[in-house]
Design an enzyme around this catalytic site. Structure first.
Site, mmCIF file in Angstrom:
data_model
loop_
_atom_site.group_PDB
_atom_site.id
_atom_site.type_symbol
_atom_site.label_atom_id
_atom_site.label_comp_id
_atom_site.label_asym_id
_atom_site.label_seq_id
_atom_site.Cartn_x
_atom_site.Cartn_y
_atom_site.Cartn_z
ATOM 1 N N GLY A 143 0.769 -1.182 0.045
ATOM 2 C CA GLY A 143 0.013 -0.005 -0.111
ATOM 3 C C GLY A 143 0.693 1.150 -0.020
ATOM 4 N N LYS A 185 -6.585 -8.889 -7.624
ATOM 5 C CA LYS A 185 -7.507 -9.595 -8.277
ATOM 6 C C LYS A 185 -8.020 -8.786 -9.558
ATOM 7 C CE LYS A 185 -11.157 -10.815 -5.933
ATOM 8 N NZ LYS A 185 -11.450 -12.286 -5.613
ATOM 9 N N HIS A 235 0.438 0.630 -13.017
ATOM 10 C CA HIS A 235 1.074 -0.432 -13.708
ATOM 11 C C HIS A 235 2.767 0.034 -13.759
ATOM 12 C CE1 HIS A 235 2.100 -4.212 -15.368
ATOM 13 N NE2 HIS A 235 2.855 -3.641 -16.230
ATOM 14 N N ASP A 274 -4.426 -4.575 -18.130
ATOM 15 C CA ASP A 274 -3.537 -3.680 -18.780
ATOM 16 C C ASP A 274 -3.689 -3.039 -20.063
ATOM 17 O OD1 ASP A 274 -2.380 -3.921 -16.011
ATOM 18 O OD2 ASP A 274 -0.872 -5.425 -17.013
ATOM 19 N N GLU A 326 6.023 6.271 -9.251
ATOM 20 C CA GLU A 326 4.341 6.056 -9.127
ATOM 21 C C GLU A 326 3.737 6.947 -7.882
ATOM 22 O OE1 GLU A 326 3.482 1.697 -8.779
ATOM 23 O OE2 GLU A 326 5.301 1.261 -9.575
HETATM 24 C C1 GRF Z 1 3.068 -1.089 -7.548
HETATM 25 O O1 GRF Z 1 4.094 -1.465 -8.288
HETATM 26 C C2 GRF Z 1 2.015 -0.932 -8.584
HETATM 27 O O2 GRF Z 1 2.153 -0.339 -9.930
HETATM 28 C C3 GRF Z 1 1.571 -2.299 -8.817
HETATM 29 O O3 GRF Z 1 1.555 -3.210 -7.648
HETATM 30 C C4 GRF Z 1 2.669 -2.356 -6.863
HETATM 31 C C5 GRF Z 1 1.847 -1.996 -5.581
HETATM 32 O O4 GRF Z 1 2.687 -1.422 -4.652
HETATM 33 N N1 GRF Z 1 0.284 -2.603 -9.505
HETATM 34 P P1 GRF Z 1 2.076 -0.808 -3.440
HETATM 35 O O5 GRF Z 1 1.098 -1.912 -2.725
HETATM 36 O O6 GRF Z 1 1.274 0.274 -3.570
HETATM 37 O O7 GRF Z 1 3.183 -0.480 -2.577
#
Ligand code: GRF
Length: 193
Positions: free
Chosen positions: A15, A86, A104, A145, A174
């Protein structure tokens, strides 16, 4: 100023992206949004703890009907998939079409789709000899995706990277781009109201 846009964040793991959204809301960088609910597919997800610490409502749900009810009850307008492991049932996608986004950790269309999740993505990027990777925020449709891309950012692959160091570098990006993408959607939503 119209009311805040209600967001639900769906998680399964650590998270850190959820945390980035929580922090953006708390710090005033994302004043257009309110995190109405955090839904986890797993009861042991650390993301749940982050939500609870922030005083955000949480639910552990694996059933589609239950998920739809929780989203309705919380008056969710947008759904953010942030490390949600999921596949969403088509009923959820149909109900919230154009209102579900995912983050992603690659430059879609590279290294995405079936099997490309978590460290597998970064392992494949390294095995592919890429010098540049990145992250993508996109709308969610019925494919994996495959939805329209909202935002993409590049991240360099550095000498000596392994999947862990590369994942950590991509995650930093991200954490910047997810709140930005959510902000754009919320502003657009408020203009439309
Ligand atoms: C991230 O790398 C996101 O891009 C992918 O899953 C990971 C989640 O990381 N879908 P977090 O749980 O937010 O730390």
């Amino acid at each position: 100023m119209s009311e805040k846009v209600k967001i639900s964040v769906l998680v399964s793991g650590g998270g850190t992206n959820l945390q980035a959204l929580i922090d953006a809301v708390k710090s005033g960088n994302l004043p257009q949004a309110e995190i109405a609910l955090v839904v986890s597919s797993r009861s042991d997800a650390y993301a749940l703890k982050r939500a609870k610490l922030a005083g955000v409502a949480t639910a552990v749900i694996s059933e589609t009907a239950e998920l739809i009810k929780a989203l309705e009850d919380s008056k969710t307008e947008y759904i953010v998939l942030a490390g949600y492991m999921k596949i969403l049932h088509p009923d959820v996608i149909k109900k919230y079409r154009g209102r579900i986004i995912n983050i992603h950790p690659s430059l879609i269309p590279k290294y995405c789709g079936k099997g490309f999740y978590g460290e597998h993505v970064h392992e494949a990027v390294l095995a592919g000899g890429e010098k540049i990777t990145g992250a993508t925020v996109h709308f969610v449709d019925e494919g994996i995706d495959t939805g329209e891309i909202i935002l993409q950012r590049k991240v360099p692959v550095e000498e000596g990277d392994d999947a862990k160091t590369l994942a950590a570098r991509v995650l930093e990006t991200e954490h910047q781009m997810l709140p930005e993408a959510v902000k754009m959607l919320c502003i657009q939503e408020r203009i439309r109201r």
